[in-house]
Design a protein around this motif. Structure first.
Motif, PDB file in Angstrom:
ATOM      1  N   PHE A 154      -4.082  -5.434  -4.182  1.00  0.00           N
ATOM      2  CA  PHE A 154      -4.108  -3.977  -4.293  1.00  0.00           C
ATOM      3  C   PHE A 154      -3.916  -3.288  -5.642  1.00  0.00           C
ATOM      4  CE2 PHE A 154      -3.559  -4.736   0.052  1.00  0.00           C
ATOM      5  CZ  PHE A 154      -4.367  -3.907   0.799  1.00  0.00           C
ATOM      6  N   LEU A 214      -5.311   5.721  -0.394  1.00  0.00           N
ATOM      7  CA  LEU A 214      -6.465   4.771   0.094  1.00  0.00           C
ATOM      8  C   LEU A 214      -7.271   5.722   0.918  1.00  0.00           C
ATOM      9  CD1 LEU A 214      -4.333   1.905   1.908  1.00  0.00           C
ATOM     10  CD2 LEU A 214      -4.911   1.901  -0.600  1.00  0.00           C
ATOM     11  N   THR A 274       0.866  -1.235  -0.115  1.00  0.00           N
ATOM     12  CA  THR A 274       0.065   0.037  -0.028  1.00  0.00           C
ATOM     13  C   THR A 274       0.882   1.218  -0.039  1.00  0.00           C
ATOM     14  OG1 THR A 274      -0.221  -0.327   2.468  1.00  0.00           O
ATOM     15  CG2 THR A 274      -2.080  -0.887   1.267  1.00  0.00           C
TER      16      THR A 274
END
Ligand code: ATP
Length: 269
Positions: A230, A203, A198
Motif C-alpha cells: 500500500f 482507495l 489501508t
C-alpha cells in the motif's frame, strides 16, 4: 557507541491493535503477561513471578519489532532497542562492555524494555558461534540477565528468525520466561493487516471491493510486505496526481513485491 546500542529509542504510537494476524491465544497470553508486569505485587500474591525475558521468533517482517514496541508502550517503559549484530566486534571485551552499558543505562530509566533484534548474532550456540569475543559477549549477556533484584522493572525482549541457532543457556527460564511464535499471517490475518495499512488511505471503489480477494491471494506475504504494497501503491498514485489508490497502482505494487522476492507468486484465490 556503535549503532546507538545504549540510547533510549523513541516509541511510535502503537498498541497491540495495530498488529494484525496474531493468533487469538497469543494475544490473550500477551495480555495476561502484561497484567502480571503491570501489577507484580498481585502476581506474587498468587504465586506468579513477573517475567524477565520474552523471546519472539518467526519469519522476517511478521511484526516482532512492532510487538516489542507495543508491549513497551503498554507498560509505559523506556525503550532500548538494538540489533544483535551491534554487539559483534573483533576486539575482545568490546561487545561485553556494550552489553553491560546497555543494561546499566536501562536500569537508570525503569520501567524499561531492552529489545534486541536478531539476537542469534549475540546469543548463538556457543560451539557454532566460536571465538573468544563472542563467547565473552554472550557470557556478559547471561550475567546481566541474571542480575537479580537489579533487574526489577526491566523487561528483556529478544527477536530472531533463527530460534534453532540460540544457545540453550540463553533460553533457560529466568532468562527467557515466555517464547512466542510470530507466524506469517493466514487469510484472516492478512485481511486484518490490510485493514490496518489501508486506514487513512483513499482507495478507489474497485480497490476497496477487491481487498478480500487480495487477502486470499497473498498467501506467504508477511505483514511488512502487505504494508509495503500500500505504501508503494500510494506513492505511485501521488506521483501520477491521483487522489485515490487505483487498481493499476495496486497491481503495480503487487508485481514489484513479487519481483522483489525470489519465492513469491500470487496464488489463485
Ligand atoms: P524482522 O524479523 O525482519 O526484524 P519483524 O518481524 O520485526 O521483522 P517488523 O519490523 O515489526 O517486523 O515489521 C516491519 C513493518 O511491517 C512494520 O513497521 C509494519 O508496517 C509492517 N508489519 C509487519 N507485521 C505486521 C503486522 N502483523 N501487522 C501490521 N503491520 C505489520
Amino acid at each position: 557507541m556503535k549503532n546507538g546500542t545504549s540510547k533510549a529509542t523513541p516509541l511510535p504510537e502503537i498498541t497491540l491493535d495495530d498488529i494484525g494476524g496474531l493468533p487469538e491465544e497469543m494475544k490473550e497470553e500477551i495480555h495476561q503477561t502484561l497484567s502480571i508486569i503491570k501489577d507484580p505485587k498481585r502476581a506474587t500474591q498468587v504465586g506468579i513471578q513477573a517475567p524477565k525475558g520474552i523471546l519472539l521468533y518467526g519469519p522476517p517482517g511478521t511484526g516482532k519489532t512492532l510487538l516489542a514496541q507495543a508491549i513497551a508502550r503498554e507498560i509505559g517503559a523506556t525503550f532500548y532497542s538494538s540489533s544483535g549484530s551491534a554487539f559483534t566486534e573483533l576486539f575482545v571485551g568490546v561487545g561485553a562492555s556494550r552489553v553491560r552499558t546497555l543494561f546499566q543505562n536501562a536500569r537508570k530509566h525503569r520501567p524499561a524494555v531492552i529489545f534486541i533484534d536478531e539476537v542469534d548474532a549475540l546469543a548463538g550456540k556457543r560451539k557454532e558461534h566460536g571465538g573468544e569475543e563472542s563467547e565473552k559477549t554472550l557470557t556478559e549477556l547471561l550475567v546481566q540477565l541474571d542480575g537479580g533484584n537489579d533487574n526489577e522493572g526491566i523487561l528483556f525482549i529478544a527477536a530472531t528468525n533463527r530460534k534453532d541457532m540460540l544457545d540453550e543457556a540463553f533460553l533457560r527460564p529466568g532468562r527467557i520466561d515466555y517464547t512466542f511464535n510470530v507466524p506469517l499471517p493466514d487469510t484472516h490475518g492478512r485481511r486484518e493487516i490490510i485493514d490496518i495499512h489501508t486506514k487513512g488511505r483513499l482507495l478507489a471503489e474497485e480497490v476497496y471491493a477487491s481487498l478480500d480477494v487480495l487477502a486470499e491471494s497473498t498467501s506467504g506475504f508477511s505483514g511488512a510486505e502487505l504494508g509495503s504494497l500500500f505504501e508503494t501503491a500510494s506513492k505511485r498514485a501521488i506521483r501520477d496526481g491521483r487522489e485515490k489508490i487505483g487498481k493499476g497502482d495496486l497491481d503495480f505494487a503487487i508485481d514489484r513485491t513479487i519481483l522483489g522476492s525470489t519465492s513469491r507468486t500470487l496464488n489463485d484465490p
